[in-house]
Design a protein around this motif. Structure first.
Motif, short mmCIF file in Angstrom:
data_model
loop_
_atom_site.label_atom_id
_atom_site.label_comp_id
_atom_site.label_asym_id
_atom_site.label_seq_id
_atom_site.Cartn_x
_atom_site.Cartn_y
_atom_site.Cartn_z
N TRP A 79 39.20 46.74 43.15
CA TRP A 79 38.12 46.41 42.22
C TRP A 79 37.66 44.97 42.44
O TRP A 79 36.46 44.67 42.34
CB TRP A 79 38.59 46.58 40.79
CG TRP A 79 38.73 48.00 40.34
CD1 TRP A 79 39.87 48.64 39.97
CD2 TRP A 79 37.68 48.98 40.22
NE1 TRP A 79 39.62 49.95 39.63
CE2 TRP A 79 38.28 50.18 39.76
CE3 TRP A 79 36.31 48.95 40.44
CZ2 TRP A 79 37.54 51.34 39.53
CZ3 TRP A 79 35.57 50.10 40.22
CH2 TRP A 79 36.18 51.27 39.77
N SER A 80 38.60 44.09 42.75
CA SER A 80 38.26 42.69 43.01
C SER A 80 37.34 42.58 44.22
O SER A 80 36.34 41.86 44.20
CB SER A 80 39.54 41.88 43.24
OG SER A 80 39.26 40.50 43.34
N LEU A 81 37.66 43.34 45.28
CA LEU A 81 36.80 43.34 46.46
C LEU A 81 35.44 43.95 46.14
O LEU A 81 34.41 43.52 46.67
CB LEU A 81 37.48 44.10 47.59
CG LEU A 81 38.68 43.40 48.24
CD1 LEU A 81 39.45 44.36 49.13
CD2 LEU A 81 38.23 42.18 49.04
N GLY A 82 35.43 44.96 45.27
CA GLY A 82 34.16 45.54 44.84
C GLY A 82 33.31 44.52 44.11
O GLY A 82 32.08 44.50 44.24
N PHE A 83 33.97 43.66 43.36
CA PHE A 83 33.27 42.60 42.64
C PHE A 83 32.66 41.62 43.63
O PHE A 83 31.53 41.15 43.45
CB PHE A 83 34.26 41.89 41.71
CG PHE A 83 33.61 41.07 40.64
CD1 PHE A 83 33.16 41.66 39.47
CD2 PHE A 83 33.47 39.71 40.79
CE1 PHE A 83 32.57 40.90 38.47
CE2 PHE A 83 32.87 38.95 39.80
CZ PHE A 83 32.43 39.55 38.63
N VAL A 84 33.40 41.31 44.71
CA VAL A 84 32.88 40.43 45.76
C VAL A 84 31.64 41.06 46.39
O VAL A 84 30.60 40.41 46.57
CB VAL A 84 33.94 40.17 46.84
CG1 VAL A 84 33.32 39.45 48.04
CG2 VAL A 84 35.09 39.35 46.28
N GLU A 85 31.77 42.34 46.75
CA GLU A 85 30.65 43.02 47.40
C GLU A 85 29.40 43.00 46.53
O GLU A 85 28.30 42.66 46.99
CB GLU A 85 31.04 44.46 47.72
CG GLU A 85 29.93 45.23 48.43
CD GLU A 85 30.28 46.69 48.67
OE1 GLU A 85 29.59 47.34 49.48
OE2 GLU A 85 31.23 47.19 48.03
N GLU A 86 29.57 43.34 45.26
CA GLU A 86 28.41 43.37 44.35
C GLU A 86 27.85 41.98 44.11
O GLU A 86 26.62 41.79 44.06
CB GLU A 86 28.80 44.02 43.03
CG GLU A 86 27.65 44.16 42.04
CD GLU A 86 26.52 45.05 42.56
OE1 GLU A 86 25.37 44.85 42.12
OE2 GLU A 86 26.78 45.93 43.40
#
Length: 211
Positions: free
Chosen positions: A133-140
């Protein structure tokens, strides 16, 4: 005598290191605008351009804080390294924006400590949800920053090659960071979270433009 550091000690240390970013320091890469001529801007154009660059500078402060907050709670060492590497590279963006602001006779947002502290807390909260989820936050985050940069590139005065070169290079870096996060296993964020991020970014943009 060695000291056992508590989580609170480590948190304060990380916040202190992050706030030290607010002090000017040399960029690691050459400024993309170095060899380009200065534009002759009318006063309203200069003020508007300075406001845009101040938003981008504040955005880089926030991005640094998000990454630091996420890295602080990351469970996987590789994810932590990924976050800190992205933050390190984006320090260049911070310095390029600050240099351009000085050239325009302006300076960074006076609300920098607020942008950093608030974004650190948001990053840590995102990181606690889990590394994917943290990486998803970076991507977004990087996708939304890229959208803001595209908007600013359209708003810049046509003759301002120096600001344009900086923002284009930043845009390329942000797109790459988003792709790297996706390749590392980012989990797509739900729509309500993405929309909340846009609203928070909108508040920051308005505040940084004026202050």
């Amino acid at each position: 005598m060695s000291r056992d550091y508590t989580p609170a000690d480590r948190l304060l240390s990380r916040l202190g290191q992050g706030l030290a970013l607010l002090a000017p320091k040399p960029a690691h890469r050459a400024n993309p605008a170095d060899r380009l001529p200065e534009a002759e801007l009318a006063e309203p154009e200069r003020r508007h351009t300075a406001g845009l660059m101040r938003i981008n500078h504040a955005g880089e402060i926030a991005a640094q804080a998000l990454y630091h907050g996420q890295a602080f709670v990351a469970r996987d060492g590789k994810v932590r390294d990924h976050l800190l590497a992205a933050a390190h590279e984006e320090q260049d963006h911070l310095q390029w924006c600050e240099e351009r602001l000085r050239e325009l006779g302006s300076g960074p947002s006076r609300l920098q400590p607020l942008w950093y502290a608030g974004s650190f807390a948001i990053g840590a909260a995102a990181g606690l949800a889990g590394d994917r989820w943290s990486l998803g936050f970076v991507e977004e985050t990087e996708k939304q920053v890229s959208e803001h940069l595209d908007e600013h590139l359209r708003e810049l005065p046509d003759g301002d090659q120096r600001s344009r070169a900086i923002l284009k290079t930043m845009r390329e870096d942000e797109a790459r960071h988003a792709s790297e996060a996706q390749e590392a296993g980012a989990r797509p964020l739900p729509y309500p979270v993405r929309e909340l991020m846009r609203r928070v970014a909108g508040v920051m943009k308005k505040g940084a433009y004026k202050f």
